[in-house]
Scaffold this motif. Structure first.
Motif, PDB file in Angstrom:
ATOM      1  N   MET A   1      48.192  58.867  16.949  1.00 35.61           N
ATOM      2  CA  MET A   1      47.492  59.412  18.096  1.00 35.61           C
ATOM      3  C   MET A   1      46.550  58.373  18.701  1.00 35.61           C
ATOM      4  N   GLU A   2      45.880  57.653  17.829  1.00 30.92           N
ATOM      5  CA  GLU A   2      44.936  56.635  18.288  1.00 30.92           C
ATOM      6  C   GLU A   2      45.669  55.494  18.994  1.00 30.92           C
ATOM      7  N   ASP A   3      46.868  55.170  18.553  1.00 29.33           N
ATOM      8  CA  ASP A   3      47.646  54.102  19.161  1.00 29.33           C
ATOM      9  C   ASP A   3      48.086  54.445  20.582  1.00 29.33           C
ATOM     10  N   VAL A   4      48.253  55.699  20.889  1.00 29.72           N
ATOM     11  CA  VAL A   4      48.673  56.135  22.214  1.00 29.72           C
ATOM     12  C   VAL A   4      47.475  56.247  23.161  1.00 29.72           C
ATOM     13  N   LEU A   5      46.336  56.631  22.642  1.00 30.58           N
ATOM     14  CA  LEU A   5      45.139  56.859  23.452  1.00 30.58           C
ATOM     15  C   LEU A   5      44.584  55.558  24.049  1.00 30.58           C
ATOM     16  N   VAL A   6      44.641  54.477  23.308  1.00 34.87           N
ATOM     17  CA  VAL A   6      44.084  53.198  23.778  1.00 34.87           C
ATOM     18  C   VAL A   6      44.807  52.704  25.031  1.00 34.87           C
ATOM     19  N   PRO A   7      46.154  52.635  25.061  1.00 39.22           N
ATOM     20  CA  PRO A   7      46.810  52.186  26.291  1.00 39.22           C
ATOM     21  C   PRO A   7      46.592  53.138  27.467  1.00 39.22           C
ATOM     22  N   ILE A   8      46.458  54.429  27.187  1.00 45.00           N
ATOM     23  CA  ILE A   8      46.234  55.396  28.273  1.00 45.00           C
ATOM     24  C   ILE A   8      44.874  55.178  28.927  1.00 45.00           C
ATOM     25  N   VAL A   9      43.914  54.718  28.197  1.00 46.34           N
ATOM     26  CA  VAL A   9      42.572  54.471  28.737  1.00 46.34           C
ATOM     27  C   VAL A   9      42.457  53.055  29.295  1.00 46.34           C
ATOM     28  N   VAL A  10      42.999  52.075  28.598  1.00 42.38           N
ATOM     29  CA  VAL A  10      42.817  50.676  28.967  1.00 42.38           C
ATOM     30  C   VAL A  10      43.588  50.314  30.233  1.00 42.38           C
ATOM     31  N   ILE A  11      44.807  50.777  30.359  1.00 37.59           N
ATOM     32  CA  ILE A  11      45.631  50.406  31.515  1.00 37.59           C
ATOM     33  C   ILE A  11      45.013  50.886  32.832  1.00 37.59           C
ATOM     34  N   PRO A  12      44.568  52.144  32.979  1.00 36.77           N
ATOM     35  CA  PRO A  12      43.920  52.542  34.235  1.00 36.77           C
ATOM     36  C   PRO A  12      42.619  51.770  34.501  1.00 36.77           C
ATOM     37  N   VAL A  13      41.883  51.474  33.446  1.00 37.46           N
ATOM     38  CA  VAL A  13      40.648  50.718  33.648  1.00 37.46           C
ATOM     39  C   VAL A  13      40.964  49.330  34.195  1.00 37.46           C
ATOM     40  N   ILE A  14      41.981  48.681  33.652  1.00 36.63           N
ATOM     41  CA  ILE A  14      42.333  47.327  34.089  1.00 36.63           C
ATOM     42  C   ILE A  14      42.916  47.338  35.500  1.00 36.63           C
ATOM     43  N   PHE A  15      43.835  48.258  35.790  1.00 35.46           N
ATOM     44  CA  PHE A  15      44.551  48.221  37.055  1.00 35.46           C
ATOM     45  C   PHE A  15      43.908  49.047  38.168  1.00 35.46           C
ATOM     46  N   LEU A  16      43.009  49.933  37.848  1.00 32.55           N
ATOM     47  CA  LEU A  16      42.339  50.724  38.884  1.00 32.55           C
ATOM     48  C   LEU A  16      40.837  50.443  38.938  1.00 32.55           C
ATOM     49  N   GLY A  17      40.191  50.488  37.807  1.00 34.14           N
ATOM     50  CA  GLY A  17      38.732  50.346  37.769  1.00 34.14           C
ATOM     51  C   GLY A  17      38.248  48.957  38.115  1.00 34.14           C
ATOM     52  N   LEU A  18      38.867  47.934  37.559  1.00 37.35           N
ATOM     53  CA  LEU A  18      38.432  46.570  37.802  1.00 37.35           C
ATOM     54  C   LEU A  18      38.631  46.146  39.261  1.00 37.35           C
ATOM     55  N   PRO A  19      39.804  46.379  39.873  1.00 40.33           N
ATOM     56  CA  PRO A  19      39.935  46.039  41.299  1.00 40.33           C
ATOM     57  C   PRO A  19      38.967  46.829  42.187  1.00 40.33           C
ATOM     58  N   TRP A  20      38.761  48.107  41.876  1.00 42.62           N
ATOM     59  CA  TRP A  20      37.812  48.890  42.663  1.00 42.62           C
ATOM     60  C   TRP A  20      36.416  48.283  42.570  1.00 42.62           C
ATOM     61  N   LEU A  21      36.007  47.894  41.374  1.00 43.33           N
ATOM     62  CA  LEU A  21      34.689  47.304  41.188  1.00 43.33           C
ATOM     63  C   LEU A  21      34.564  45.995  41.967  1.00 43.33           C
ATOM     64  N   ILE A  22      35.589  45.169  41.914  1.00 48.90           N
ATOM     65  CA  ILE A  22      35.558  43.890  42.637  1.00 48.90           C
ATOM     66  C   ILE A  22      35.498  44.128  44.141  1.00 48.90           C
ATOM     67  N   PHE A  23      36.351  44.987  44.665  1.00 50.08           N
ATOM     68  CA  PHE A  23      36.348  45.260  46.100  1.00 50.08           C
ATOM     69  C   PHE A  23      35.057  45.930  46.550  1.00 50.08           C
ATOM     70  N   HIS A  24      34.484  46.766  45.724  1.00 52.52           N
ATOM     71  CA  HIS A  24      33.214  47.397  46.044  1.00 52.52           C
ATOM     72  C   HIS A  24      32.122  46.347  46.261  1.00 52.52           C
ATOM     73  N   TYR A  25      31.996  45.396  45.351  1.00 52.35           N
ATOM     74  CA  TYR A  25      30.955  44.379  45.470  1.00 52.35           C
ATOM     75  C   TYR A  25      31.253  43.372  46.572  1.00 52.35           C
ATOM     76  N   ILE A  26      32.540  43.105  46.852  1.00 54.36           N
ATOM     77  CA  ILE A  26      32.878  42.245  47.994  1.00 54.36           C
ATOM     78  C   ILE A  26      32.445  42.919  49.291  1.00 54.36           C
ATOM     79  N   THR A  27      32.700  44.216  49.405  1.00 51.56           N
ATOM     80  CA  THR A  27      32.290  44.955  50.596  1.00 51.56           C
ATOM     81  C   THR A  27      30.772  44.959  50.747  1.00 51.56           C
TER      82      THR A  27
END
Length: 89
Positions: A1-27
């Motif tokens: 269960m723990e092995d499945v939870l990590v990719p489910i959390v990490v992948i959205p953070v990397i591909f959605l959260g990080l670009p949003w944060l970068i674009f937010h501060y650029i704006t």
């Protein structure tokens, strides 16, 4: 269960959260990148004060030169600009 939870959390953070944060501060940087009216006014005031101080210094130097031409400290012979200290900088 723990092995499945990590990719489910990490992948959205990397591909959605990080670009949003970068674009937010650029704006934010682009929006606040220019001087405000108050900043321009303060810079104009500082420039005017510096000009007046330079005029006062030139007046004091003329007065001192008229009263005692030897008031300036002796310059070393390697100085090429003479007695004008403003050119040395």
């Amino acid at each position: 269960m723990e092995d499945v939870l990590v990719p489910i959390v990490v992948i959205p953070v990397i591909f959605l959260g990080l670009p949003w944060l970068i674009f937010h501060y650029i704006t934010q940087w682009k929006k606040n990148g220019s001087l405000t009216v108050e900043d321009e006014r303060a810079l104009d005031d500082l420039h005017e004060m510096a000009r007046r101080m330079d005029d006062r210094l030139a007046t004091l130097e003329r007065i001192l030169n008229a009263e005692d031409p030897t008031w300036r400290p002796r310059q070393s012979p390697d100085r090429t600009h003479g007695d004008d200290w403003r050119r040395d900088n």
